[in-house]
Design an enzyme around this catalytic site. Structure first.
Site, mmCIF file in Angstrom:
data_model
loop_
_atom_site.group_PDB
_atom_site.id
_atom_site.type_symbol
_atom_site.label_atom_id
_atom_site.label_comp_id
_atom_site.label_asym_id
_atom_site.label_seq_id
_atom_site.Cartn_x
_atom_site.Cartn_y
_atom_site.Cartn_z
ATOM 1 N N ARG A 1 41.595 31.966 38.822
ATOM 2 C CA ARG A 1 42.234 33.201 38.989
ATOM 3 C C ARG A 1 43.272 32.987 39.815
ATOM 4 O O ARG A 1 43.681 33.687 40.429
ATOM 5 C CB ARG A 1 40.997 34.224 40.133
ATOM 6 C CG ARG A 1 39.961 34.533 39.455
ATOM 7 C CD ARG A 1 40.149 35.860 38.744
ATOM 8 N NE ARG A 1 39.169 35.743 38.616
ATOM 9 C CZ ARG A 1 37.665 36.605 38.860
ATOM 10 N NH1 ARG A 1 37.915 37.141 40.055
ATOM 11 N NH2 ARG A 1 36.568 36.956 38.755
ATOM 12 N N ARG B 1 45.436 38.802 41.195
ATOM 13 C CA ARG B 1 46.071 40.123 42.035
ATOM 14 C C ARG B 1 46.735 39.419 43.064
ATOM 15 O O ARG B 1 47.518 40.381 43.560
ATOM 16 C CB ARG B 1 45.451 41.695 42.624
ATOM 17 C CG ARG B 1 43.945 42.199 41.302
ATOM 18 C CD ARG B 1 43.500 42.461 41.761
ATOM 19 N NE ARG B 1 42.848 41.894 42.272
ATOM 20 C CZ ARG B 1 41.332 42.357 42.160
ATOM 21 N NH1 ARG B 1 40.173 43.746 42.167
ATOM 22 N NH2 ARG B 1 40.431 41.181 42.010
ATOM 23 N N ARG C 1 49.745 43.761 35.150
ATOM 24 C CA ARG C 1 48.275 44.878 35.441
ATOM 25 C C ARG C 1 48.806 46.002 34.828
ATOM 26 O O ARG C 1 48.046 47.330 34.185
ATOM 27 C CB ARG C 1 47.123 44.718 36.599
ATOM 28 C CG ARG C 1 46.313 45.510 36.869
ATOM 29 C CD ARG C 1 45.656 44.948 35.812
ATOM 30 N NE ARG C 1 44.674 45.264 37.067
ATOM 31 C CZ ARG C 1 43.697 45.629 36.576
ATOM 32 N NH1 ARG C 1 44.357 46.898 36.273
ATOM 33 N NH2 ARG C 1 42.451 46.668 38.353
ATOM 34 N N ASP D 1 38.329 37.458 30.452
ATOM 35 C CA ASP D 1 37.044 37.595 31.413
ATOM 36 C C ASP D 1 35.858 37.013 30.759
ATOM 37 O O ASP D 1 36.089 37.061 29.562
ATOM 38 C CB ASP D 1 37.051 39.211 32.516
ATOM 39 C CG ASP D 1 36.127 38.770 32.959
ATOM 40 O OD1 ASP D 1 36.640 38.766 33.828
ATOM 41 O OD2 ASP D 1 34.898 39.088 32.971
ATOM 42 N N TYR E 1 24.248 39.871 33.784
ATOM 43 C CA TYR E 1 25.392 40.986 33.950
ATOM 44 C C TYR E 1 25.297 42.131 32.590
ATOM 45 O O TYR E 1 24.914 43.184 33.095
ATOM 46 C CB TYR E 1 27.016 41.173 33.516
ATOM 47 C CG TYR E 1 27.787 40.156 34.613
ATOM 48 C CD1 TYR E 1 28.378 40.967 35.460
ATOM 49 C CD2 TYR E 1 28.174 38.995 35.002
ATOM 50 C CE1 TYR E 1 28.807 40.666 37.089
ATOM 51 C CE2 TYR E 1 28.187 38.093 36.139
ATOM 52 C CZ TYR E 1 28.886 39.473 36.511
ATOM 53 O OH TYR E 1 29.454 38.704 37.654
HETATM 54 O O1 CP3 Z 1 42.901 32.928 35.790
HETATM 55 C C1 CP3 Z 1 41.813 32.346 35.750
HETATM 56 O O2 CP3 Z 1 41.068 31.717 35.991
HETATM 57 C C2 CP3 Z 1 41.763 33.225 33.959
HETATM 58 C C3 CP3 Z 1 41.252 34.536 34.165
HETATM 59 C C4 CP3 Z 1 39.568 34.958 34.465
HETATM 60 C C5 CP3 Z 1 38.523 36.094 35.414
HETATM 61 N N1 CP3 Z 1 38.359 36.014 35.220
HETATM 62 C C6 CP3 Z 1 40.748 37.387 35.602
HETATM 63 C C7 CP3 Z 1 39.675 38.093 36.328
HETATM 64 C C8 CP3 Z 1 38.135 34.103 34.377
HETATM 65 C C9 CP3 Z 1 38.086 32.507 34.039
HETATM 66 C C10 CP3 Z 1 37.423 34.952 34.611
HETATM 67 C C11 CP3 Z 1 36.605 34.250 34.951
HETATM 68 C C12 CP3 Z 1 34.975 35.548 35.210
HETATM 69 N N2 CP3 Z 1 34.798 36.305 35.064
HETATM 70 C C13 CP3 Z 1 33.491 34.804 36.549
HETATM 71 C C14 CP3 Z 1 33.074 33.825 36.560
HETATM 72 C C15 CP3 Z 1 33.925 33.242 37.247
HETATM 73 C C16 CP3 Z 1 33.976 33.150 39.039
HETATM 74 O O3 CP3 Z 1 35.168 33.735 39.206
HETATM 75 O O4 CP3 Z 1 32.980 33.194 39.977
HETATM 76 C C17 CP3 Z 1 32.728 35.559 36.298
HETATM 77 C C18 CP3 Z 1 31.543 35.891 37.515
HETATM 78 C C19 CP3 Z 1 33.935 37.345 36.023
HETATM 79 C C20 CP3 Z 1 33.516 38.264 35.617
HETATM 80 C C21 CP3 Z 1 33.895 39.314 36.535
HETATM 81 N N3 CP3 Z 1 35.483 39.897 36.046
HETATM 82 C C22 CP3 Z 1 34.005 39.896 37.995
HETATM 83 C C23 CP3 Z 1 33.154 39.648 39.066
HETATM 84 C C24 CP3 Z 1 35.036 40.616 38.182
HETATM 85 C C25 CP3 Z 1 35.573 41.135 39.520
HETATM 86 C C26 CP3 Z 1 35.889 40.443 40.544
HETATM 87 C C27 CP3 Z 1 36.986 41.230 41.183
HETATM 88 O O5 CP3 Z 1 37.791 39.993 41.892
HETATM 89 O O6 CP3 Z 1 38.072 42.182 40.715
HETATM 90 C C28 CP3 Z 1 36.808 40.077 37.493
HETATM 91 C C29 CP3 Z 1 37.600 41.109 37.089
HETATM 92 C C30 CP3 Z 1 38.457 39.927 36.961
HETATM 93 N N4 CP3 Z 1 38.808 39.080 36.178
HETATM 94 C C31 CP3 Z 1 39.935 39.850 37.634
HETATM 95 C C32 CP3 Z 1 41.060 38.874 37.303
HETATM 96 C C33 CP3 Z 1 42.145 38.639 37.320
HETATM 97 C C34 CP3 Z 1 40.250 41.163 38.306
HETATM 98 C C35 CP3 Z 1 40.616 42.504 37.886
HETATM 99 C C36 CP3 Z 1 41.957 43.347 38.475
HETATM 100 O O7 CP3 Z 1 42.853 42.710 38.056
HETATM 101 O O8 CP3 Z 1 41.240 44.162 38.735
#
Ligand code: CP3
Length: 342
Positions: A24, A28, A37, A74, A151
């Site tokens: 990540r 944010r 974003r 994602d 999911y």
């Molecule tokens: O920088 C990176 O790592 C690359 C991009 C990336 C994202 N999600 C961007 C993201 C990657 C590799 C993921 C993987 C992902 N997404 C996983 C596996 C890794 C982990 O964290 O366990 C999972 C379970 C998801 C599903 C997901 N997407 C969730 C549960 C959430 C919400 C959690 C949160 O932080 O709000 C997301 C949203 C998400 N994916 C964000 C980002 C940067 C935040 C969204 C935003 O900008 O509001």
């Protein structure tokens, strides 16, 4: 030209300073991410906008000079490409329509159809392959079938994945078919990312820890092994990182059982334990507790150095045990890099 450090570690080389990137890292906690974003509108619009998705992927590389960039997308996009509905409830995280029975599994789109939805992601990869600094490795990724299925079945990832476990108990055959369908799509998706320029791919099984015993073998180990074998048949030189998060004892032998080139470990296991039981089979990635990126101070430096020391005897990629959180202080990343690279 000397080979990129991340690729050297993945080939099994022990390096004096480990390559480093953070899960990540585009997120944010960075003001420039929040600005892009906002420009994109919502999170999914950012994921499907190749120019802006490439921009947020590059932001942490410019700011910190990480050894690897991970494609911005994602893990749930593939479920959407297969026919499930996906949206992000602001402040709540991802939501999907729910698959509740065998008919729901059979109603999914055929595997070949995924590329139509996912084409913008491949375009993001192509832009990044052109624009990244030549020393930076480009990582593509997908979610592992079990985690994506939680999911697609439950509509969200919380509550111990209860809905997915219930589906598995009610109709194990249909459940296994869903995981097979996701695995088929994942091989296609990752192959397309590789064709577009990804140099490494990572498989995120974030909820692997809730599979126990035979279920862990059947629904975490076996799908990973099958995806990796299919990818290696098509792209023999592309390394694969597997992340069966919170697998605990399941980490032992995971690389051998799946053919992964590297196993990423979360911070519920100690680095010393992982060095003794996981790194014996090859490269490991991990495993600093992400909360240090919020709290910083001498503990951050001491922990980072302790992890480097624990893994110094073999191939190691420095990373967190899970994603960096929105509350993290961007300056702590500089402190972390200083502690690792000196
Ligand atoms: O920088 C990176 O790592 C690359 C991009 C990336 C994202 N999600 C961007 C993201 C990657 C590799 C993921 C993987 C992902 N997404 C996983 C596996 C890794 C982990 O964290 O366990 C999972 C379970 C998801 C599903 C997901 N997407 C969730 C549960 C959430 C919400 C959690 C949160 O932080 O709000 C997301 C949203 C998400 N994916 C964000 C980002 C940067 C935040 C969204 C935003 O900008 O509001």
């Amino acid at each position: 030209m000397t080979e990129k450090t991340l690729l050297r570690a993945l080939k099994g080389e022990t390096l004096p300073i480990p390559p480093v990137w953070l899960m990540r890292q585009a997120g944010r906690y960075l003001p420039e991410y929040r600005a892009t974003r906002a420009q994109a509108g919502d999170f999914l619009s950012l994921c499907y906008n190749p120019e802006l998705a490439a921009e947020v992927t590059l932001q942490p590389i410019r700011r910190y000079g990480f050894d690897a960039a991970i494609l911005f997308a994602d893990i749930l996009l593939i479920g959407q490409a297969m026919g499930s509905k996906l949206w992000f409830a602001e402040g709540e995280g991802p939501r999907m329509s729910t698959i509740t029975d065998a008919a729901g599994v059979d109603a999914l789109r055929p595997t070949e159809a995924i590329h139509e939805t996912l084409a913008p992601v491949y375009e993001t990869v192509r832009i990044l392959a052109r624009e990244l600094p030549k020393e930076t490795t480009l990582i593509g990724f997908a979610g592992a079938p079990w985690t994506v299925a939680t999911y697609m079945i439950g509509g969200k990832g919380k509550d111990e994945q209860a809905a997915a476990h219930a589906f598995k108990a009610a109709d194990r055959v249909a459940f296994a078919r869903l995981l097979d369908r996701i695995a088929d799509a994942t091989v296609e998706y990752l192959s397309a990312q590789i064709a577009a320029g990804a140099e490494v791919v990572k498989l995120f099984d974030s909820w692997a820890g809730s599979l126990k015993g035979q279920d862990f073998q059947e629904f975490c180990v076996a799908p990973a092994a099958r995806i990796i074998a299919d990818l290696k048949a098509r792209h023999p030189d592309i390394p694969v990182i597997a992340f069966p998060r919170e697998a605990g004892q399941g980490y032992v032998g995971f690389a051998r059982a799946t053919g992964a080139d590297c196993v990423a470990v979360d911070n519920s296991v100690s680095a010393d334990w992982a060095a003794a039981h996981v790194q014996v089979d090859g490269c490991v990635q991990g495993n600093l507790d992400p909360r240090h990126m919020v709290t910083g101070g001498p503990d951050l430096v001491a922990e980072a150095k302790r992890i480097c020391k624990a893994f110094a005897g073999g191939p190691h990629i420095f990373n967190l045990g899970h994603g960096i959180t929105p509350e993290a202080d961007p300056d702590n990343v500089h402190r972390l890099l200083e502690a690792i690279r000196g």
